[in-house]
Design a protein around this motif. Structure first.
Motif, PDB file in Angstrom:
ATOM      1  N   ASN A 242     -11.672 -12.882 -63.202  1.00 30.01           N
ATOM      2  CA  ASN A 242     -12.723 -12.472 -62.263  1.00 30.01           C
ATOM      3  C   ASN A 242     -13.226 -13.646 -61.433  1.00 30.01           C
ATOM      4  OD1 ASN A 242     -12.594  -9.777 -63.051  1.00 30.01           O
ATOM      5  ND2 ASN A 242     -14.084 -10.067 -64.683  1.00 30.01           N
ATOM      6  N   ASP A 243     -13.479 -14.783 -62.082  1.00 31.09           N
ATOM      7  CA  ASP A 243     -13.918 -15.953 -61.316  1.00 31.09           C
ATOM      8  C   ASP A 243     -12.812 -16.434 -60.380  1.00 31.09           C
ATOM      9  OD1 ASP A 243     -16.415 -15.894 -62.490  1.00 31.09           O
ATOM     10  OD2 ASP A 243     -16.003 -17.525 -63.902  1.00 31.09           O
ATOM     11  N   SER A 244     -11.572 -16.385 -60.851  1.00 28.60           N
ATOM     12  CA  SER A 244     -10.456 -16.810 -60.012  1.00 28.60           C
ATOM     13  C   SER A 244     -10.352 -15.941 -58.768  1.00 28.60           C
ATOM     14  CB  SER A 244      -9.146 -16.764 -60.808  1.00 28.60           C
ATOM     15  OG  SER A 244      -8.080 -17.220 -60.010  1.00 28.60           O
ATOM     16  N   ILE A 245     -10.539 -14.628 -58.933  1.00 24.91           N
ATOM     17  CA  ILE A 245     -10.486 -13.725 -57.779  1.00 24.91           C
ATOM     18  C   ILE A 245     -11.527 -14.116 -56.739  1.00 24.91           C
ATOM     19  CG2 ILE A 245     -10.986 -11.349 -57.049  1.00 24.91           C
ATOM     20  CD1 ILE A 245      -9.647 -10.491 -59.784  1.00 24.91           C
ATOM     21  N   GLU A 246     -12.735 -14.398 -57.186  1.00 24.34           N
ATOM     22  CA  GLU A 246     -13.800 -14.782 -56.248  1.00 24.34           C
ATOM     23  C   GLU A 246     -13.461 -16.080 -55.524  1.00 24.34           C
ATOM     24  OE1 GLU A 246     -16.225 -12.744 -55.301  1.00 24.34           O
ATOM     25  OE2 GLU A 246     -15.213 -11.355 -56.661  1.00 24.34           O
TER      26      GLU A 246
ATOM     27  N   LEU B 188      -2.159 -11.707 -58.831  1.00 23.87           N
ATOM     28  CA  LEU B 188      -1.869 -11.992 -60.237  1.00 23.87           C
ATOM     29  C   LEU B 188      -3.116 -11.813 -61.110  1.00 23.87           C
ATOM     30  CD1 LEU B 188       0.440 -15.118 -59.844  1.00 23.87           C
ATOM     31  CD2 LEU B 188       1.118 -12.808 -60.531  1.00 23.87           C
ATOM     32  N   CYS B 189      -4.261 -12.213 -60.585  1.00 26.30           N
ATOM     33  CA  CYS B 189      -5.511 -12.046 -61.342  1.00 26.30           C
ATOM     34  C   CYS B 189      -5.848 -10.572 -61.540  1.00 26.30           C
ATOM     35  CB  CYS B 189      -6.661 -12.760 -60.632  1.00 26.30           C
ATOM     36  SG  CYS B 189      -6.513 -14.553 -60.677  1.00 26.30           S
ATOM     37  N   HIS B 190      -5.689  -9.784 -60.484  1.00 24.15           N
ATOM     38  CA  HIS B 190      -5.936  -8.349 -60.621  1.00 24.15           C
ATOM     39  C   HIS B 190      -4.968  -7.729 -61.629  1.00 24.15           C
ATOM     40  CE1 HIS B 190      -9.146  -7.780 -57.774  1.00 24.15           C
ATOM     41  NE2 HIS B 190      -8.464  -8.363 -56.803  1.00 24.15           N
ATOM     42  N   LEU B 191      -3.721  -8.187 -61.621  1.00 23.20           N
ATOM     43  CA  LEU B 191      -2.768  -7.723 -62.631  1.00 23.20           C
ATOM     44  C   LEU B 191      -3.253  -8.087 -64.024  1.00 23.20           C
ATOM     45  CD1 LEU B 191       0.939  -8.360 -61.512  1.00 23.20           C
ATOM     46  CD2 LEU B 191      -0.194  -6.194 -61.971  1.00 23.20           C
ATOM     47  N   GLY B 192      -3.738  -9.319 -64.177  1.00 21.10           N
ATOM     48  CA  GLY B 192      -4.255  -9.762 -65.467  1.00 21.10           C
ATOM     49  C   GLY B 192      -5.401  -8.897 -65.952  1.00 21.10           C
TER      50      GLY B 192
ATOM     51  N   ALA C 223      -4.411  -5.178 -57.356  1.00 22.85           N
ATOM     52  CA  ALA C 223      -3.274  -6.107 -57.361  1.00 22.85           C
ATOM     53  C   ALA C 223      -2.337  -5.793 -56.205  1.00 22.85           C
ATOM     54  CB  ALA C 223      -2.534  -6.030 -58.695  1.00 22.85           C
ATOM     55  N   LEU C 224      -2.040  -4.515 -56.037  1.00 19.85           N
ATOM     56  CA  LEU C 224      -1.161  -4.110 -54.936  1.00 19.85           C
ATOM     57  C   LEU C 224      -1.757  -4.515 -53.590  1.00 19.85           C
ATOM     58  CD1 LEU C 224       1.326  -2.675 -53.823  1.00 19.85           C
ATOM     59  CD2 LEU C 224       0.051  -0.512 -53.982  1.00 19.85           C
ATOM     60  N   ALA C 225      -3.040  -4.286 -53.410  1.00 20.08           N
ATOM     61  CA  ALA C 225      -3.688  -4.646 -52.138  1.00 20.08           C
ATOM     62  C   ALA C 225      -3.594  -6.155 -51.884  1.00 20.08           C
ATOM     63  CB  ALA C 225      -5.141  -4.186 -52.136  1.00 20.08           C
ATOM     64  N   ALA C 226      -3.813  -6.947 -52.918  1.00 19.58           N
ATOM     65  CA  ALA C 226      -3.747  -8.405 -52.756  1.00 19.58           C
ATOM     66  C   ALA C 226      -2.320  -8.857 -52.458  1.00 19.58           C
ATOM     67  CB  ALA C 226      -4.284  -9.102 -54.001  1.00 19.58           C
TER      68      ALA C 226
END
Length: 176
Positions: free
Chosen positions: A105-109, A130-134, A141-144
């Motif tokens: 979550n922090d990585s996504i931000e 990759l973070c959303h997949l995690g 994840a698909l959107a990213a």
């Protein structure tokens, strides 16, 4: 003189990213443009920041499975971001370490911030996927990953993720 990615990155700066990103769509120029863009992403005019980035990357590389080195790398990249808050690659590396620490979550931000600072940063977009997949969030994840491919259509691992996620989401929709 033959123009190499390193030379293009050395003589170019972030103002070249628009032209280089257009080359990402050309299979003949894709590798050249990718290498040049990564070199530009990593370069910083302040040698102290460059030294910190190299220190952090060495810790990160050594710490892929070592949490003490990951924490040390994170501290270095946090220092980089504090000293140069507009340096997208500092944030991207911080996001990478957070990902390695399973702090998705922090990585996504942080990936979002890196993309705000540098909308051509295909690495930050892919890392966000990759973070959303995690997190198990397949739609995000698909959107990213699709964002990453809109920037850099030649990213083969990302193309594979997009194909697999589209198939999985379609299968899930049929089961409902």
């Amino acid at each position: 003189m033959l123009l190499t990615p390193a030379l293009a990155a050395e003589v170019g700066d972030e103002s070249c990213l628009t032209e280089l990103s257009a080359c990402l769509k050309d299979p003949a120029a894709n590798r050249f443009a990718t290498a040049a863009m990564w070199a530009i992403f990593h370069r910083h005019p302040n040698p102290d920041i460059t030294a910190l980035m190299q220190q952090g990357m060495a810790l990160m590389d050594a710490g892929t499975t070592n949490t003490a080195k990951q924490r040390a790398a994170l501290e270095v990249f946090e220092q980089v971001c504090k000293l140069e808050p507009s340096y997208a690659e500092g944030h991207n590396k911080r996001a990478t370490v957070l990902y390695l620490m399973n702090n998705y979550n922090d990585s996504i931000e942080v990936c979002k911030l890196a993309l705000q600072l540098n909308p051509y940063h295909f690495g930050a977009a892919s890392g966000m996927g990759l973070c959303h997949l995690g997190n198990g969030d397949l739609k995000e994840a698909l959107a990213a990953f699709e964002l990453a491919l809109s920037i850099h259509p030649g990213m083969e691992p990302t193309q594979t993720y997009v194909t697999a996620l589209r198939a999985k989401l379609a299968d899930d929709a049929q089961e409902q």
